[in-house]
Motif scaffolding. Structure first.
Motif, PDB file in Angstrom:
ATOM      1  N   ALA A 100      16.496  11.092  -9.931  1.00 21.91           N
ATOM      2  CA  ALA A 100      16.603  11.082 -11.964  1.00 21.91           C
ATOM      3  C   ALA A 100      15.672  10.317 -12.522  1.00 21.91           C
ATOM      4  CB  ALA A 100      17.754  11.995 -11.724  1.00 21.91           C
ATOM      5  N   ILE A 101      16.564   9.009 -12.616  1.00 22.73           N
ATOM      6  CA  ILE A 101      15.748   8.385 -12.932  1.00 22.73           C
ATOM      7  C   ILE A 101      14.509   6.655 -13.077  1.00 22.73           C
ATOM      8  CG2 ILE A 101      17.076   6.080 -14.046  1.00 22.73           C
ATOM      9  CD1 ILE A 101      19.639   7.114 -13.848  1.00 22.73           C
ATOM     10  N   ALA A 102      14.552   6.590 -11.815  1.00 20.55           N
ATOM     11  CA  ALA A 102      13.935   5.267 -11.729  1.00 20.55           C
ATOM     12  C   ALA A 102      12.442   5.979 -11.137  1.00 20.55           C
ATOM     13  CB  ALA A 102      14.812   4.569 -10.099  1.00 20.55           C
ATOM     14  N   ASP A 103      11.350   5.640 -11.887  1.00 25.46           N
ATOM     15  CA  ASP A 103      10.268   5.623 -11.184  1.00 25.46           C
ATOM     16  C   ASP A 103       9.571   4.483 -10.022  1.00 25.46           C
ATOM     17  OD1 ASP A 103       9.577   7.633 -13.383  1.00 25.46           O
ATOM     18  OD2 ASP A 103       8.959   5.539 -14.544  1.00 25.46           O
ATOM     19  N   LYS A 104       9.161   5.046  -9.130  1.00 19.73           N
ATOM     20  CA  LYS A 104       8.777   4.513  -7.841  1.00 19.73           C
ATOM     21  C   LYS A 104       6.974   4.133  -8.154  1.00 19.73           C
ATOM     22  CE  LYS A 104      12.507   5.223  -5.813  1.00 19.73           C
ATOM     23  NZ  LYS A 104      13.429   6.233  -5.400  1.00 19.73           N
ATOM     24  N   ILE A 105       7.036   2.764  -7.495  1.00 18.10           N
ATOM     25  CA  ILE A 105       5.792   2.191  -7.414  1.00 18.10           C
ATOM     26  C   ILE A 105       4.745   1.980  -5.959  1.00 18.10           C
ATOM     27  CG2 ILE A 105       3.675   0.232  -7.966  1.00 18.10           C
ATOM     28  CD1 ILE A 105       5.830  -0.230 -10.611  1.00 18.10           C
ATOM     29  N   VAL A 106       4.312   2.595  -5.783  1.00 19.75           N
ATOM     30  CA  VAL A 106       4.090   2.501  -4.086  1.00 19.75           C
ATOM     31  C   VAL A 106       1.962   2.335  -4.147  1.00 19.75           C
ATOM     32  CG1 VAL A 106       3.480   4.501  -2.382  1.00 19.75           C
ATOM     33  CG2 VAL A 106       5.317   4.883  -3.899  1.00 19.75           C
ATOM     34  N   SER A 107       2.152   1.170  -2.905  1.00 16.35           N
ATOM     35  CA  SER A 107       0.799   0.964  -3.035  1.00 16.35           C
ATOM     36  C   SER A 107       0.929   2.064  -1.012  1.00 16.35           C
ATOM     37  CB  SER A 107       1.006  -0.768  -2.621  1.00 16.35           C
ATOM     38  OG  SER A 107      -0.507  -0.773  -1.578  1.00 16.35           O
ATOM     39  N   PHE A 108      -0.598   2.270  -0.716  1.00 15.37           N
ATOM     40  CA  PHE A 108      -1.207   2.830  -0.019  1.00 15.37           C
ATOM     41  C   PHE A 108      -2.558   2.798   0.201  1.00 15.37           C
ATOM     42  CE2 PHE A 108      -1.186   6.359  -3.004  1.00 15.37           C
ATOM     43  CZ  PHE A 108      -2.573   7.225  -2.604  1.00 15.37           C
ATOM     44  N   ASN A 109      -2.658   3.350   1.983  1.00 13.44           N
ATOM     45  CA  ASN A 109      -3.606   2.838   2.876  1.00 13.44           C
ATOM     46  C   ASN A 109      -4.630   4.105   3.252  1.00 13.44           C
ATOM     47  OD1 ASN A 109      -4.486   0.763   1.594  1.00 13.44           O
ATOM     48  ND2 ASN A 109      -3.323  -0.294   3.742  1.00 13.44           N
ATOM     49  N   VAL A 110      -5.498   4.652   3.195  1.00 12.43           N
ATOM     50  CA  VAL A 110      -5.710   6.028   3.693  1.00 12.43           C
ATOM     51  C   VAL A 110      -6.912   5.604   4.753  1.00 12.43           C
ATOM     52  CG1 VAL A 110      -6.881   8.117   4.077  1.00 12.43           C
ATOM     53  CG2 VAL A 110      -5.370   6.912   1.466  1.00 12.43           C
ATOM     54  N   HIS A 111      -6.903   5.360   5.330  1.00 12.29           N
ATOM     55  CA  HIS A 111      -8.126   4.737   6.677  1.00 12.29           C
ATOM     56  C   HIS A 111      -8.626   6.516   8.094  1.00 12.29           C
ATOM     57  CE1 HIS A 111      -6.617   1.391   6.436  1.00 12.29           C
ATOM     58  NE2 HIS A 111      -4.743   1.784   6.602  1.00 12.29           N
ATOM     59  N   GLY A 112     -10.064   6.531   7.808  1.00  9.27           N
ATOM     60  CA  GLY A 112     -10.056   7.431   8.391  1.00  9.27           C
ATOM     61  C   GLY A 112     -10.832   6.734   9.218  1.00  9.27           C
ATOM     62  N   VAL A 113     -11.036   7.185  10.779  1.00 13.09           N
ATOM     63  CA  VAL A 113     -11.571   6.999  11.732  1.00 13.09           C
ATOM     64  C   VAL A 113     -12.508   8.478  12.878  1.00 13.09           C
ATOM     65  CG1 VAL A 113     -12.578   5.845  14.115  1.00 13.09           C
ATOM     66  CG2 VAL A 113     -10.550   5.192  11.617  1.00 13.09           C
ATOM     67  N   ILE A 114     -14.380   8.348  12.485  1.00  9.30           N
ATOM     68  CA  ILE A 114     -14.495   9.303  13.249  1.00  9.30           C
ATOM     69  C   ILE A 114     -14.716   8.688  14.921  1.00  9.30           C
ATOM     70  CG2 ILE A 114     -16.482  11.211  13.444  1.00  9.30           C
ATOM     71  CD1 ILE A 114     -14.264  11.158  10.492  1.00  9.30           C
ATOM     72  N   TYR A 115     -13.644   9.292  15.600  1.00  9.09           N
ATOM     73  CA  TYR A 115     -13.983   9.142  17.487  1.00  9.09           C
ATOM     74  C   TYR A 115     -15.654   9.465  17.488  1.00  9.09           C
ATOM     75  CZ  TYR A 115      -9.421   5.874  17.016  1.00  9.09           C
ATOM     76  OH  TYR A 115      -8.510   5.673  16.675  1.00  9.09           O
ATOM     77  N   ILE A 116     -16.150   9.050  18.777  1.00 10.97           N
ATOM     78  CA  ILE A 116     -17.330   9.437  19.030  1.00 10.97           C
ATOM     79  C   ILE A 116     -16.792   9.403  20.371  1.00 10.97           C
ATOM     80  CG2 ILE A 116     -18.817   8.979  20.213  1.00 10.97           C
ATOM     81  CD1 ILE A 116     -19.914   6.579  18.051  1.00 10.97           C
TER      82      ILE A 116
END
Length: 198
Positions: A100-116
């Motif tokens: 209810a009080i604290a804001d959060k700082i989030v670092s994220f990576n998104v990896h998409g791999v199309i598999y053959i």
């Protein structure tokens, strides 16, 4: 040779699809993102909470039907991989609704791999296998580097905060010390004053 060129082009697609983001999730709010995936596409999301509260956040991935596929509750860091079972828009959310009080700082990576696909009739060349292993290793190194950057930022902020507190505490002690010394000099001086009655 054609499968090799196809794999190299998909590798360049992989590098183009990997992305890194830094967001602030306000208290009692959630932030959602989405990716359009096809059957057998794989998406991996890695995240780290870099600041705010107890450094924890809720995370989940939802299928195009709206059902939660993977869920992490109150984790400070995590890696979630899914393989699309059908075409559609897959949504992933970071929720700070428990705070209810604290804001959060989030670092994220998104990896998409199309598999053959590696069917029974397809022969995978050793160099293709090595390229796939290299791509996976490179992703792991990038994730670890992002994690180290976030941890370094958190430790630096802690060190700077501690430094500021020590500085102000030292200034306050010096002011109190000089005030006490000035008062003692004035008080002792008053003992040695000669009072004459005329």
């Amino acid at each position: 040779m054609a499968p090799f060129l196809l794999w190299i082009s998909s590798l360049f697609f992989f590098f183009g699809f990997a992305s890194s983001h830094l967001i602030e999730v306000a208290a009692s709010r959630k932030e959602c993102f989405f990716e359009d995936l096809h059957v057998n596409d794989q998406m991996t999301v890695t995240y780290q909470v870099g600041g705010g509260g107890h450094l924890d956040i809720d995370f989940w991935v939802s299928s195009p039907d709206g059902n939660a596929i993977r869920k992490n509750i109150r984790y400070s860091t995590g890696t979630v991989s899914i393989t699309a079972e059908k075409d559609g828009r897959y949504e992933y959310c970071f929720s700070n609704q428990m705070s209810a009080i604290a804001d959060k700082i989030v670092s994220f990576n998104v990896h998409g791999v199309i598999y053959i696909g590696e069917g029974a009739d397809e022969i995978v060349a050793p160099i293709e296998r090595e390229i796939r292993a290299l791509a996976h290793g490179l992703t792991s190194v990038k994730d670890e580097q992002e994690y180290i950057v976030v941890r370094e930022r958190t430790h630096r902020n802690t060190a700077e905060s501690t430094n500021a507190r020590v500085k102000w505490w030292s200034i306050m002690q010096a002011v109190v010390l000089f005030s006490v010394v000035a008062w003692q000099v004035y008080y002792l001086k008053s003992f040695f004053e000669v009072k004459r009655v005329i």
